[in-house]
Design a protein around this motif. Sequence first.
Motif, PDB file in Angstrom:
ATOM      1  N   THR B  94       0.786  18.777   1.085  1.00  0.00           N
ATOM      2  CA  THR B  94       0.941  17.567   1.884  1.00  0.00           C
ATOM      3  C   THR B  94       1.005  16.393   0.908  1.00  0.00           C
ATOM      4  O   THR B  94       0.068  16.172   0.137  1.00  0.00           O
ATOM      5  N   VAL B  95       2.134  15.697   0.923  1.00  0.00           N
ATOM      6  CA  VAL B  95       2.348  14.608  -0.027  1.00  0.00           C
ATOM      7  C   VAL B  95       2.395  13.297   0.744  1.00  0.00           C
ATOM      8  O   VAL B  95       3.171  13.149   1.691  1.00  0.00           O
ATOM      9  N   THR B  96       1.541  12.367   0.363  1.00  0.00           N
ATOM     10  CA  THR B  96       1.549  11.042   0.988  1.00  0.00           C
ATOM     11  C   THR B  96       2.527  10.157   0.214  1.00  0.00           C
ATOM     12  O   THR B  96       2.412  10.013  -0.996  1.00  0.00           O
ATOM     13  N   VAL B  97       3.495   9.616   0.947  1.00  0.00           N
ATOM     14  CA  VAL B  97       4.537   8.800   0.324  1.00  0.00           C
ATOM     15  C   VAL B  97       4.372   7.360   0.782  1.00  0.00           C
ATOM     16  O   VAL B  97       4.150   7.087   1.965  1.00  0.00           O
ATOM     17  N   LYS B  98       4.448   6.442  -0.171  1.00  0.00           N
ATOM     18  CA  LYS B  98       4.349   5.017   0.141  1.00  0.00           C
ATOM     19  C   LYS B  98       5.708   4.363  -0.125  1.00  0.00           C
ATOM     20  O   LYS B  98       6.290   4.569  -1.193  1.00  0.00           O
ATOM     21  N   THR B  99       6.202   3.617   0.841  1.00  0.00           N
ATOM     22  CA  THR B  99       7.483   2.933   0.625  1.00  0.00           C
ATOM     23  C   THR B  99       7.258   1.428   0.584  1.00  0.00           C
ATOM     24  O   THR B  99       6.416   0.883   1.293  1.00  0.00           O
ATOM     25  N   THR B 100       8.022   0.762  -0.288  1.00  0.00           N
ATOM     26  CA  THR B 100       7.987  -0.698  -0.339  1.00  0.00           C
ATOM     27  C   THR B 100       9.281  -1.219   0.270  1.00  0.00           C
ATOM     28  O   THR B 100      10.333  -0.576   0.148  1.00  0.00           O
ATOM     29  N   PRO B 101       9.225  -2.376   0.948  1.00  0.00           N
ATOM     30  CA  PRO B 101      10.412  -2.853   1.671  1.00  0.00           C
ATOM     31  C   PRO B 101      11.520  -3.352   0.754  1.00  0.00           C
ATOM     32  O   PRO B 101      11.264  -4.028  -0.239  1.00  0.00           O
ATOM     33  N   ALA B 151      14.375  -9.896  -3.031  1.00  0.00           N
ATOM     34  CA  ALA B 151      13.094  -9.973  -3.739  1.00  0.00           C
ATOM     35  C   ALA B 151      12.001 -10.421  -2.777  1.00  0.00           C
ATOM     36  O   ALA B 151      12.226 -11.288  -1.945  1.00  0.00           O
ATOM     37  N   PRO B 152      10.796  -9.830  -2.893  1.00  0.00           N
ATOM     38  CA  PRO B 152       9.703 -10.226  -1.993  1.00  0.00           C
ATOM     39  C   PRO B 152       9.367 -11.717  -2.089  1.00  0.00           C
ATOM     40  O   PRO B 152       8.939 -12.323  -1.107  1.00  0.00           O
ATOM     41  N   ASP B 175      11.664  -8.091   8.474  1.00  0.00           N
ATOM     42  CA  ASP B 175      10.434  -7.590   9.100  1.00  0.00           C
ATOM     43  C   ASP B 175       9.980  -6.250   8.511  1.00  0.00           C
ATOM     44  O   ASP B 175       8.971  -5.702   8.941  1.00  0.00           O
ATOM     45  N   GLU B 176      10.742  -5.732   7.548  1.00  0.00           N
ATOM     46  CA  GLU B 176      10.327  -4.456   6.939  1.00  0.00           C
ATOM     47  C   GLU B 176       8.950  -4.614   6.305  1.00  0.00           C
ATOM     48  O   GLU B 176       8.638  -5.645   5.730  1.00  0.00           O
ATOM     49  N   LYS B 177       8.152  -3.562   6.438  1.00  0.00           N
ATOM     50  CA  LYS B 177       6.783  -3.605   5.897  1.00  0.00           C
ATOM     51  C   LYS B 177       6.581  -2.380   4.998  1.00  0.00           C
ATOM     52  O   LYS B 177       7.335  -1.407   5.072  1.00  0.00           O
ATOM     53  N   GLU B 178       5.539  -2.471   4.187  1.00  0.00           N
ATOM     54  CA  GLU B 178       5.126  -1.271   3.450  1.00  0.00           C
ATOM     55  C   GLU B 178       4.751  -0.193   4.448  1.00  0.00           C
ATOM     56  O   GLU B 178       4.202  -0.504   5.511  1.00  0.00           O
TER      57      GLU B 178
END
Lengths: 201, 423
Positions: B94-101, B151-152, B175-178
């Motif tokens: 089980t791999v937890t993946v984090k995405t940045t907007p 760019a953020p 409106d994209e979020k992490e």
Amino acid sequence: MTAPAPDTTRKYDLAFAKWVYKNVNGGDKLSMCMQCGMCSGSCPIGVQMDYGPRKLFMMIRAGMKEEVLSSNTLWNCTSCYRCVVRCPRSVPVTYILQDLAAKASELGYAPKKENKRFADSFWWSARLFGRTDERLVTAKYYFSFGLSEGIKRGLDNLKIAMGMIKAGRMHIGMPHTVKGRKGLQAALKKAAEIEARQSGV
Amino acid sequence: MAGVTSQTILVVGGGIAGVTAALEAAETGYDVVLLEKEPTLGGRVSRFNRYFPKLCHPTCGLEINYQRIKKNPRLQVMTMAEVAGISGERGNYTVTVKTTPRYVNAKCTACGDCAKATDMEVANSFNYGLDKVKAAHLPHEHAYPMRYVVAPEAVASGEGEKIKAACKYGAVDLDEKEATFDLNVGAIIWATGWRPYDPQKLTSYAYDLSPDIVTNVEMERLAAHDGPTHGKIVRPSNGEPAKKVALIQCAGSRDLNHLPYCSRICCLGSLKHAAYVREQYADATVDIYYIDIRAHDKLEAFYNRLRRDPQVNFVKSKPAHIIVGEDGRPVLCGERTIDREIYKEPYDLVVLATGMEPSVVGGFAPTVGAVVDDYGFVLPEIGDGEGIFSAGVAGGPFDVSMSAQSATAAALKAIQAVRADGA
């Protein structure tokens, strides 16, 4: 500066290098040296040495015992430790030079160089009183060059000495000593005996 | 070992090793998910001007790989995504993946209207911060996916609204979020690669004191046509041609105070830089300061080619320190170990061949199924249950061809790990 270059056709004698590895403080790390030149390039007084540390280490490996032990490199090191900090192979360059100087002195290689005279004067005071008295260290050092040279050097610096006394920067009266001088001297005597037993080339 | 519950192979890192491993596994018929932290695939290789020893352009090989990705329905690419946790075992991770907007969705046509709508600029990470780009930009001209990124800083400052208004396709989504989500996979190929060693840690090389002291990766960008100088090798301080150039080898590598290992690519990289300079200026001289040149096997021919050039000098010395001279030029100080002369030599441009530091140093490293060695390289856990394999520089200091080879090997091992019959 005329440094004897190693003769590339002669056979390398590893006996001296092995003795250094075994007997000199930090010598066991000498085999880590990769001859990059960082130490000699970093040395603030490297140009005043017969050989920089890098070349001295190569000469140890080449078995050039006489040249190594009588070089002024051992005595001109100021222990700034820049080479030790920068060495990419963690060779304790300063320790090796310091202990090589002590060994050279023991073995009678130490030339009558100023650094050696000063070190002897310093040690004479420390051994006698347990402290260094700057007047006596200076006087002993100056007169090691002979009577007339000692007087001359003393007179040259008279003005500075008077200024220091006036400013309260130099002590007048009997030299300061440690408590239990007898005990100190007994301890030093014992240490010398142990050292004599353990050393030997 | 429990049975295999997932045959999907996860590839972490979309550089040359990750892309190669993902394609090899997907083209063999396995489902593959490829994660990339940055907005585009290509990693360090896409930042190179040319490859050694043939001096061909990396864009060529990357383009072929990108075509293969587009044609393969089994391979799913996710950019701006990184791994935040791994649990489980071979066949069932089980791999937890984090995405940045990215703030730009798949409707983007890369028309560029968003970039025209804003004057706001941010540091250009593609060029290692040597220049700036618009706050809405394409990561670089050969990006995959060919999609802009906002760019953020622009989103936070309200400049994002202007950028959004300029897009006629409705592709800008402020409106994209992490987000984080879990993936179930059977095997993992760890291909997170490297970062250049921080030159500020090499205090005696005065990187901060002069813009004319650059790193080898920055030199690649100076030489690249899409770099900050459009391919002209000039002094960053004043834009004048760099006609007397020093290349310092082992700046960080083979140094127990920094990277104890040999980074393996820097010697050939610097020989390549010497070739760049000599191609541009007939009257330029290049001095390569080295401990020893490590050009193995077939690469030795490239070394010998440079040695025949009388304006390329090989100086056996590890420079002790760099000072900035009165005229502002960097001055190299050290000992030439062959003739034992102390030198003080001024240069137009000094290039530090900084080594490769594994990306997992100071970042996420897999805690199950793999071991991380003292230097930060990821190695598979030895035993029957291993399901995590490293590819490319994540596993050791490799050049591009060795990275591709290790990627193919990792793909094969991952396939074996997820096959239910264990064959």
